[in-house]
Design a protein around this motif. Structure first.
Motif, PDB file in Angstrom:
ATOM      1  N   ALA A 195     -26.456 -36.444 -21.739  1.00 40.62           N
ATOM      2  CA  ALA A 195     -25.410 -35.257 -22.349  1.00 40.62           C
ATOM      3  C   ALA A 195     -25.879 -34.718 -23.659  1.00 40.62           C
ATOM      4  O   ALA A 195     -25.843 -33.690 -24.032  1.00 40.62           O
ATOM      5  CB  ALA A 195     -23.892 -35.677 -22.316  1.00 40.62           C
ATOM      6  N   ARG A 247     -20.967 -28.447 -16.221  1.00 36.15           N
ATOM      7  CA  ARG A 247     -22.128 -29.115 -16.705  1.00 36.15           C
ATOM      8  C   ARG A 247     -22.325 -28.535 -18.031  1.00 36.15           C
ATOM      9  O   ARG A 247     -22.477 -29.264 -19.032  1.00 36.15           O
ATOM     10  CB  ARG A 247     -23.486 -28.717 -15.766  1.00 36.15           C
ATOM     11  CG  ARG A 247     -24.535 -29.506 -16.410  1.00 36.15           C
ATOM     12  CD  ARG A 247     -25.790 -29.023 -15.721  1.00 36.15           C
ATOM     13  NE  ARG A 247     -27.133 -29.742 -16.079  1.00 36.15           N
ATOM     14  CZ  ARG A 247     -27.581 -30.969 -16.257  1.00 36.15           C
ATOM     15  NH1 ARG A 247     -27.157 -31.697 -15.525  1.00 36.15           N
ATOM     16  NH2 ARG A 247     -28.525 -31.109 -16.793  1.00 36.15           N
ATOM     17  N   ALA A 257     -28.381 -27.154 -20.350  1.00 34.78           N
ATOM     18  CA  ALA A 257     -27.394 -27.388 -19.578  1.00 34.78           C
ATOM     19  C   ALA A 257     -27.232 -26.846 -18.209  1.00 34.78           C
ATOM     20  O   ALA A 257     -26.455 -27.155 -17.483  1.00 34.78           O
ATOM     21  CB  ALA A 257     -26.071 -27.071 -20.273  1.00 34.78           C
ATOM     22  N   LEU A 316     -27.322 -23.430 -23.435  1.00 33.06           N
ATOM     23  CA  LEU A 316     -26.260 -23.475 -22.628  1.00 33.06           C
ATOM     24  C   LEU A 316     -25.946 -22.577 -21.802  1.00 33.06           C
ATOM     25  O   LEU A 316     -26.763 -21.354 -21.835  1.00 33.06           O
ATOM     26  CB  LEU A 316     -24.897 -23.876 -23.528  1.00 33.06           C
ATOM     27  CG  LEU A 316     -24.895 -25.028 -24.438  1.00 33.06           C
ATOM     28  CD1 LEU A 316     -23.512 -25.415 -25.207  1.00 33.06           C
ATOM     29  CD2 LEU A 316     -25.333 -26.148 -23.676  1.00 33.06           C
ATOM     30  N   VAL A 326     -29.877 -33.383 -23.151  1.00 25.10           N
ATOM     31  CA  VAL A 326     -30.339 -32.363 -22.111  1.00 25.10           C
ATOM     32  C   VAL A 326     -31.157 -31.215 -22.685  1.00 25.10           C
ATOM     33  O   VAL A 326     -30.623 -30.536 -23.466  1.00 25.10           O
ATOM     34  CB  VAL A 326     -29.259 -32.006 -21.180  1.00 25.10           C
ATOM     35  CG1 VAL A 326     -28.367 -31.384 -22.093  1.00 25.10           C
ATOM     36  CG2 VAL A 326     -29.443 -31.259 -20.065  1.00 25.10           C
ATOM     37  N   HIS A 360     -27.254 -29.027 -31.854  1.00 22.48           N
ATOM     38  CA  HIS A 360     -27.972 -30.024 -31.036  1.00 22.48           C
ATOM     39  C   HIS A 360     -29.096 -30.481 -31.820  1.00 22.48           C
ATOM     40  O   HIS A 360     -29.485 -31.723 -31.643  1.00 22.48           O
ATOM     41  CB  HIS A 360     -28.523 -29.056 -29.813  1.00 22.48           C
ATOM     42  CG  HIS A 360     -29.342 -29.903 -29.026  1.00 22.48           C
ATOM     43  ND1 HIS A 360     -30.724 -29.888 -28.816  1.00 22.48           N
ATOM     44  CD2 HIS A 360     -28.811 -30.951 -28.083  1.00 22.48           C
ATOM     45  CE1 HIS A 360     -31.052 -30.540 -27.720  1.00 22.48           C
ATOM     46  NE2 HIS A 360     -30.016 -31.521 -27.526  1.00 22.48           N
ATOM     47  N   MET A 363     -31.812 -26.251 -26.801  1.00 21.00           N
ATOM     48  CA  MET A 363     -30.934 -26.276 -25.850  1.00 21.00           C
ATOM     49  C   MET A 363     -30.170 -24.733 -25.647  1.00 21.00           C
ATOM     50  O   MET A 363     -29.687 -24.298 -26.449  1.00 21.00           O
ATOM     51  CB  MET A 363     -29.731 -27.400 -26.422  1.00 21.00           C
ATOM     52  CG  MET A 363     -28.948 -27.682 -24.980  1.00 21.00           C
ATOM     53  SD  MET A 363     -27.654 -28.853 -25.738  1.00 21.00           S
ATOM     54  CE  MET A 363     -26.644 -27.751 -26.257  1.00 21.00           C
ATOM     55  N   ALA A 403     -21.979 -30.548 -21.531  1.00 20.30           N
ATOM     56  CA  ALA A 403     -22.991 -30.564 -22.875  1.00 20.30           C
ATOM     57  C   ALA A 403     -22.709 -30.277 -23.983  1.00 20.30           C
ATOM     58  O   ALA A 403     -22.794 -30.429 -25.130  1.00 20.30           O
ATOM     59  CB  ALA A 403     -24.219 -29.707 -22.272  1.00 20.30           C
ATOM     60  N   GLU A 404     -21.823 -28.878 -24.237  1.00 19.08           N
ATOM     61  CA  GLU A 404     -21.324 -28.530 -25.319  1.00 19.08           C
ATOM     62  C   GLU A 404     -20.456 -29.382 -25.887  1.00 19.08           C
ATOM     63  O   GLU A 404     -20.322 -29.471 -27.278  1.00 19.08           O
ATOM     64  CB  GLU A 404     -20.637 -27.132 -24.871  1.00 19.08           C
ATOM     65  CG  GLU A 404     -20.097 -26.428 -26.189  1.00 19.08           C
ATOM     66  CD  GLU A 404     -19.484 -25.006 -26.270  1.00 19.08           C
ATOM     67  OE1 GLU A 404     -18.725 -24.423 -27.064  1.00 19.08           O
ATOM     68  OE2 GLU A 404     -19.845 -24.490 -24.912  1.00 19.08           O
ATOM     69  N   PHE A 441     -24.039 -36.339 -15.204  1.00 16.77           N
ATOM     70  CA  PHE A 441     -25.121 -36.977 -16.212  1.00 16.77           C
ATOM     71  C   PHE A 441     -25.024 -38.607 -15.799  1.00 16.77           C
ATOM     72  O   PHE A 441     -24.097 -39.104 -15.462  1.00 16.77           O
ATOM     73  CB  PHE A 441     -24.835 -36.905 -17.569  1.00 16.77           C
ATOM     74  CG  PHE A 441     -24.603 -35.432 -18.000  1.00 16.77           C
ATOM     75  CD1 PHE A 441     -25.877 -34.783 -18.345  1.00 16.77           C
ATOM     76  CD2 PHE A 441     -23.468 -34.779 -18.529  1.00 16.77           C
ATOM     77  CE1 PHE A 441     -25.844 -33.562 -18.788  1.00 16.77           C
ATOM     78  CE2 PHE A 441     -23.370 -33.444 -18.700  1.00 16.77           C
ATOM     79  CZ  PHE A 441     -24.596 -32.647 -18.874  1.00 16.77           C
TER      80      PHE A 441
END
Length: 227
Positions: free
Chosen positions: A68, A23, A74, A3, A71, A120, A1, A27-28, A62
């Motif tokens: 989330a 976004r 991000a 970011l 993903v 992640h 992932m 996600a974070e 999302f």
């Protein structure tokens, strides 16, 4: 992932930059909360609060809570940027080189994102249904890259006329659909291998140096190392 990197944050107008930042923050927050408490205990409300936005804003980015967590990137524009970079790369670059440069541009901030990538992976591996969804998302992203490679080959390495012989770059002969999918899959494996190796040997080299070394080995046909 991955970011949002400084590179991606710098592009576009103020509205687009704010959307990418929101976004990325969601996600974070989702990954950090899930890594600490377990994904099944994390709510949309908690993710939104941690990111400093409303639940309504969450659903602007999302479709569900699980999205989330799984993903692929991000920054929603990263896939499109890589596709465009592959297609716009100089004609003199091989497909592998074009893909390498497109990926390297997106991985410029990889060292800074390492902790989040690790979290992640932890979140996905702790939840079988999330892991399955994550694999599916990665496969979809890989297929998009394969499509870009195939399109590049049609434009750069196709035959020159009805009577011409198909060369190594042709996408008209047997296995023509196999090459783009294989190259995209190999490149994805190269990124994962680069990250795994760099994570275990961070003091020895920068991530991008390891990444380029891996692609150099691929370009050379993976010769066995000398004794």
């Amino acid at each position: 992932m991955q970011l949002m990197s400084e590179r991606s944050a710098a592009g576009g107008g103020l509205r687009e930059r704010k959307k990418r930042a929101t976004r990325a923050a969601l996600a974070e927050a989702a990954v950090r909360l899930a890594a600490e408490h377990g994904a099944e205990k994390v709510t949309v409300e908690a993710i939104s609060a941690a990111a400093g936005v409303s639940v309504r804003t969450f659903f602007n980015y999302f479709d569900s809570r699980d999205d989330a967590f799984v993903v692929v990137d991000a920054d929603a524009d990263a896939g499109a940027r890589m596709r465009r970079a592959v297609l716009d790369a100089p004609a003199g670059l091989s497909p592998l080189e074009a893909l390498r440069e497109a990926m390297a541009a997106e991985l410029a901030e990889a060292e800074q994102q390492h902790e989040l990538w690790r979290l992640h992976a932890k979140v996905l591996h702790a939840s079988p249904h999330l892991l399955a969804r994550g694999v599916g998302a990665h496969m979809a992203a890989e297929a998009d890259l394969a499509d870009a490679i195939a399109e590049r080959l049609r434009g750069v390495g196709g035959t020159s006329g009805p009577g011409s012989e198909a060369g190594p770059g042709s996408v008209t002969g047997p296995g023509s659909g196999l090459y783009p999918r294989l190259l995209a899959a190999v490149a994805g494996a190269a990124v994962r291998t680069s990250m795994d190796h760099w994570s275990a040997h961070q003091e020895e080299a920068a991530f991008l140096d390891v990444f380029h070394e891996v692609f150099t080995l691929l370009a050379a046909g993976l010769p066995a190392p000398s004794a």
